[in-house]
Design an enzyme around this catalytic site. Structure first.
Site, short mmCIF file in Angstrom:
data_model
loop_
_atom_site.label_atom_id
_atom_site.label_comp_id
_atom_site.label_asym_id
_atom_site.label_seq_id
_atom_site.Cartn_x
_atom_site.Cartn_y
_atom_site.Cartn_z
N CYS A 196 -5.01 6.03 -4.14
CA CYS A 196 -4.27 4.70 -4.07
C CYS A 196 -2.82 5.00 -4.61
CB CYS A 196 -4.97 3.65 -5.00
SG CYS A 196 -4.18 2.07 -4.73
N CYS A 251 0.84 -1.20 0.11
CA CYS A 251 -0.15 -0.08 0.04
C CYS A 251 1.14 1.26 -0.10
CB CYS A 251 -1.04 -0.15 1.26
SG CYS A 251 -1.87 1.41 1.33
#
Ligand SMILES: N[C@@H](CCC[C@H](N)C(=O)O)C(=O)O
Length: 312
Positions: free
Chosen positions: A255, A115
């Site tokens: 993201c 991430c």
């Protein structure tokens, strides 16, 4: 029943601390578990992430010492190294194992390899705790070791850290699948950023703002294990904008791995091999994607919002 309880000795009822933070409004609950005592199951992650019944987050991150995490970090040799020494770029072959692991879970409880926004917030937490040394260090993830540079520290509480992360090389595959969104079927480029992405460029007559991302766009064929889906619009020279439907979450405001995937695809579409940076706008802000010889980089803000104790 969900479980995020520590393995407790009798009478030990210390509340579990957490920190809430975000990177370009991709938000996380971070739970310190240095000795790896926390049993964090999928139901607990979903309960904590719940925006009405819980704290609310796109993902939950356990801050755990790599050595006790039970996670094997690709490309490391198991020997511990708290600093950046021994690491050439990201995901280095045979490099020492970083001290701290970012153990990342999506809001639905599923585990993800990497991430990009989470790494920056994780780095800000380590830095605030005095565990980041001079600010150039390495974090372990399920996708491998990732070099982190603190570019700027907050001047006041609530201000952002600015952090650059080595993202690994990124791997792009010419379209073998399609994305269907708002009645349009578009070719999708697979991009592997340690986690899977499918990236599609919108035609000029389709506005990014008009897309319906309340439901997952159809990806055909759907890769085993799913994918994060990014829809991209051109904005200018080395400048694009994207929206994302994240695997295990839904539409999010940003993201980081997705922005890197989009940067790689956008440079490819433009035939740009200059190595210059690309700006990728997301609904929650703006990120900068860099291209180094052996890896891509992601730079952007990380904000710590709150600290508290879990009561659920
Ligand atoms: N928001 C993250 C990516 C989180 C994981 C993703 N949903 C997956 O399942 O791969 C980022 O900033 O990269």
């Amino acid at each position: 029943m969900s479980n995020h309880r520590r393995e407790q000795s009798e009478g030990d009822a210390a509340p579990q601390r957490f920190t809430k933070g975000h990177g370009t409004r991709n938000d996380f609950v971070l739970i310190p578990d240095p000795e790896g005592r926390l049993a964090l199951d999928a139901d607990a992650v979903a309960a904590i992430s719940d925006r009405r019944g819980g704290i609310g987050a796109d993902g939950v991150i356990r801050i755990v010492r790599t050595a006790v995490s039970g996670v094997e970090v690709p490309g490391t040799d198991g020997a511990e190294s708290p600093g950046a020494e021994g690491v050439e770029g990201a995901d280095p072959e045979g490099a020492a194992q970083p001290e701290w692991l970012m153990d990342y879970r999506n809001a639905d409880g599923s585990i993800a390899e990497m991430c990009g926004n989470g790494v920056r917030v994780f780095a800000a937490c380590l830095d605030r705790a005095g565990l980041a040394g001079s600010g150039d260090f390495v974090i372990a993830t399920r996708a491998g070791a990732r070099r982190v540079e603190i570019l700027e520290r907050p001047a006041a509480a609530g201000d952002a850290w600015q952090v650059r992360v080595g993202m690994g090389p990124g791997r792009l595959t010419e379209p073998e699948r399609t994305v269907t969104i708002t009645g349009r079927t578009l070719p999708a480029w697979d991009v592997d950023m340690g986690n899977p992405h499918a990236v599609a460029l919108l035609p000029d007559d389709l506005e990014l703002e008009d897309l319906d991302l309340t439901v997952q766009p159809a990806l055909d064929p759907m890769p085993e294990g799913g994918a994060n889906i990014e829809l991209v619009a051109r904005r200018g020279e080395r400048h694009v904008a994207m929206r994302v439907f994240e695997r295990g979450v839904g539409e999010t405001q940003s993201c980081g791995t997705g922005a890197a995937a989009v940067g790689l695809a956008a440079a490819h579409w433009a035939g740009d091999d200059s190595g210059q940076e690309w700006r990728v706008d997301v609904p929650g802000g703006s990120l900068v994607i860099g291209f180094r010889e052996s890896e891509m980089t992601l730079a952007g803000p990380a904000v710590i919002v709150a600290d508290g104790s879990l009561a659920i």
